[in-house]
Design a protein around this motif. Structure first.
Motif, PDB file in Angstrom:
ATOM      1  N   TRP A  60     -24.672 -13.474 -16.098  1.00 29.90           N
ATOM      2  CA  TRP A  60     -25.146 -14.486 -15.595  1.00 29.90           C
ATOM      3  C   TRP A  60     -25.884 -14.287 -14.266  1.00 29.90           C
ATOM      4  CZ3 TRP A  60     -24.742 -18.526 -18.577  1.00 29.90           C
ATOM      5  CH2 TRP A  60     -23.832 -18.448 -19.409  1.00 29.90           C
ATOM      6  N   ASP A 119     -22.950 -17.816 -25.225  1.00 33.64           N
ATOM      7  CA  ASP A 119     -22.919 -18.448 -23.876  1.00 33.64           C
ATOM      8  C   ASP A 119     -22.014 -19.528 -23.700  1.00 33.64           C
ATOM      9  OD1 ASP A 119     -24.553 -16.385 -22.833  1.00 33.64           O
ATOM     10  OD2 ASP A 119     -26.226 -17.853 -22.414  1.00 33.64           O
ATOM     11  N   LEU A 166     -29.972 -20.073 -21.927  1.00 34.91           N
ATOM     12  CA  LEU A 166     -28.793 -19.919 -22.714  1.00 34.91           C
ATOM     13  C   LEU A 166     -29.290 -19.133 -23.892  1.00 34.91           C
ATOM     14  CD1 LEU A 166     -26.972 -23.313 -22.027  1.00 34.91           C
ATOM     15  CD2 LEU A 166     -26.529 -21.184 -20.640  1.00 34.91           C
ATOM     16  N   ILE A 206     -23.831 -21.854 -28.246  1.00 41.45           N
ATOM     17  CA  ILE A 206     -23.807 -22.104 -26.972  1.00 41.45           C
ATOM     18  C   ILE A 206     -22.804 -23.206 -26.621  1.00 41.45           C
ATOM     19  CG2 ILE A 206     -25.066 -23.034 -24.831  1.00 41.45           C
ATOM     20  CD1 ILE A 206     -27.728 -22.024 -26.509  1.00 41.45           C
ATOM     21  N   VAL A 262     -20.506 -22.194 -21.144  1.00 39.55           N
ATOM     22  CA  VAL A 262     -20.768 -23.027 -19.785  1.00 39.55           C
ATOM     23  C   VAL A 262     -19.634 -23.925 -19.580  1.00 39.55           C
ATOM     24  CG1 VAL A 262     -22.277 -24.789 -18.628  1.00 39.55           C
ATOM     25  CG2 VAL A 262     -23.136 -22.800 -20.039  1.00 39.55           C
TER      26      VAL A 262
END
Length: 157
Positions: free
Chosen positions: A148, A29, A25, A102, A31
């Motif tokens: 990704w 990013d 990461l 992140i 998630v």
């Protein structure tokens, strides 16, 4: 990009998956974590935090909506619980620094508006069984955005 499916044996292995993911990461990013209560979303995030060297305990941000965890040498980890949010606009109202962080979002369903993301769906085969805390989980990982592909390759090897 095809989905990646993993079987995760127990909570320790879920944290280890988070640590492996953390190595891939970088700032900006996003998630997304999906799964019912007790599936392992926060456990996975705890592993991401450990892998990033995040300061402070990584716990569920259910009642505060978002927690920012500074890291020793990289971008901070922002952990969001979007369960109580009604829309992507409400998530945007939290004024999180998505580009320099992140960001891990639990319960993202229709509350995240982004072009690039990595999504992990965590399933408990023995859902609803309180004795199945350490039961294996099935994690299905998919992504949107070219960023990704190498991450999926790294997690699949």
């Amino acid at each position: 990009m095809s989905d990646l499916e993993l079987t995760i044996a127990d909570p320790e292995a879920m944290e280890a998956l988070g640590e492996r993911l953390a190595r891939e990461l970088r700032a900006g990013d996003l998630v997304l974590l999906e799964g019912e209560l007790g599936a392992g979303k926060t456990t996975l995030t705890r592993g991401i935090g450990r892998g990033l060297g995040a300061r402070g305990a990584v716990t569920s941000p259910t009642f505060v909506l978002a927690r920012e965890h500074p890291t020793a040498s990289g971008p901070p980890l922002v952990h969001v619980d979007a369960y109580r949010l009604g829309s992507a606009a409400e998530l945007d109202d939290l004024d999180l620094d998505l580009e320099r962080s992140i960001v891990v979002v639990e319960w993202p369903n229709d509350r995240v508006d982004a072009d690039s993301w990595l999504r992990l769906r965590i399933e408990r085969p023995a859902a609803g069984d309180p004795d199945a805390e350490a039961e294996p989980r099935r994690v299905t990982i998919d992504a949107s955005g070219a960023r990704w592909a190498p991450v999926l390759n790294a997690l699949g090897s």
